[in-house]
Design a protein around this motif. Structure first.
Motif, PDB file in Angstrom:
ATOM      1  N   HIS A 183      -7.763  -5.221  -7.455  1.00  0.00           N
ATOM      2  CA  HIS A 183      -7.534  -5.597  -6.054  1.00  0.00           C
ATOM      3  C   HIS A 183      -6.912  -4.423  -5.290  1.00  0.00           C
ATOM      4  O   HIS A 183      -7.360  -4.084  -4.185  1.00  0.00           O
ATOM      5  N   GLU A 184      -5.904  -3.786  -5.903  1.00  0.00           N
ATOM      6  CA  GLU A 184      -5.202  -2.691  -5.205  1.00  0.00           C
ATOM      7  C   GLU A 184      -6.080  -1.438  -5.096  1.00  0.00           C
ATOM      8  O   GLU A 184      -6.064  -0.754  -4.067  1.00  0.00           O
ATOM      9  N   GLN A 202      -2.109  -0.432   3.097  1.00  0.00           N
ATOM     10  CA  GLN A 202      -1.472  -1.656   3.595  1.00  0.00           C
ATOM     11  C   GLN A 202      -0.187  -1.368   4.363  1.00  0.00           C
ATOM     12  O   GLN A 202       0.277  -2.215   5.125  1.00  0.00           O
ATOM     13  N   HIS A 255      -8.330  -1.619  -2.237  1.00  0.00           N
ATOM     14  CA  HIS A 255      -7.706  -1.286  -0.946  1.00  0.00           C
ATOM     15  C   HIS A 255      -7.873   0.201  -0.627  1.00  0.00           C
ATOM     16  O   HIS A 255      -7.983   0.579   0.544  1.00  0.00           O
ATOM     17  N   CYS A 306      -3.319 -11.839  -0.543  1.00  0.00           N
ATOM     18  CA  CYS A 306      -3.119 -10.444  -0.134  1.00  0.00           C
ATOM     19  C   CYS A 306      -2.072 -10.416   0.969  1.00  0.00           C
ATOM     20  O   CYS A 306      -2.137 -11.237   1.890  1.00  0.00           O
ATOM     21  N   LEU A 307      -1.116  -9.489   0.864  1.00  0.00           N
ATOM     22  CA  LEU A 307      -0.081  -9.399   1.908  1.00  0.00           C
ATOM     23  C   LEU A 307      -0.698  -9.074   3.264  1.00  0.00           C
ATOM     24  O   LEU A 307      -0.101  -9.361   4.302  1.00  0.00           O
TER      25      LEU A 307
HETATM   26 ZN    ZN Z   1      -4.295  -6.888  -0.954  1.00  0.00          ZN
END
Ligand code: ZN
Length: 175
Positions: free
Chosen positions: A140-141, A54, A144, A98-99
């Protein structure tokens, strides 16, 4: 202290598989600096978790803010090369954002309980047995790191909503 630029959905960096961090790399100043900067970035944008890709770093490093979940005093977890070693058959569905997907929310099913093995930022082995919202953030992370976004995990797109509409139609206050 540095605030890093967050990659938004559509940026190919979010769809790559991230590389494991070697113990030598982990001890290096640039990687330790990256972890500090990731923490600053997460606080700056009021996120609850962040993964290397990210911030344009294809490294298997994630942050999980336990204070967002069931452990208000838990503080920030840094997980390097995290692997889910156990996941409950039981799942629960809840809202995620999510960012990298700003101002969007959707309901995502996740395993209720997981066990994750990783290194901490000093290279020591750690095992986390987590449930509820902390388990959700962690899944979630970790996704990624494999180029997976929460939208990919949604089984029903009916709950996909922009943030203002989330506040208007989907929160308890709105009912
Ligand atoms: Zn995210």
């Amino acid at each position: 202290m540095a605030i890093l630029k967050v990659a938004n959905m559509g940026n190919p960096v979010l769809r790559h598989e991230a590389e494991p961090v070697t113990s030598r790399d982990l001890k290096s100043l640039p990687v330790q600096q990256l972890i500090d900067d990731m923490i600053d970035t997460l606080y700056e944008y009021h996120g609850v978790g962040l993964a290397g890709p990210q911030v344009h770093e294809c490294k298997r490093i994630i942050l999980v803010d336990r204070s967002a979940g069931e452990d208000p005093d838990g503080g920030m977890l840094v997980l390097v090369n995290p692997v889910v070693t156990e996941a409950s058959d039981a799942t629960e569905e809840d809202w995620e954002g999510c960012l990298s997907i700003p101002d969007i929310r959707g309901r995502v099913p996740r395993a209720s309980q997981i066990v994750v093995e990783s290194k901490d930022r000093k290279g020591r082995d750690q095992t986390h047995s987590v449930s509820g919202f902390t388990a959700r953030i962690m899944q979630h992370e970790i996704d990624h790191l494999d180029g997976v976004l929460f939208l990919d995990r949604m089984t029903d797109m009916l709950s996909l909503t922009f943030l203002p509409e989330y506040g208007r139609y989907w929160t308890d206050d709105a009912e």
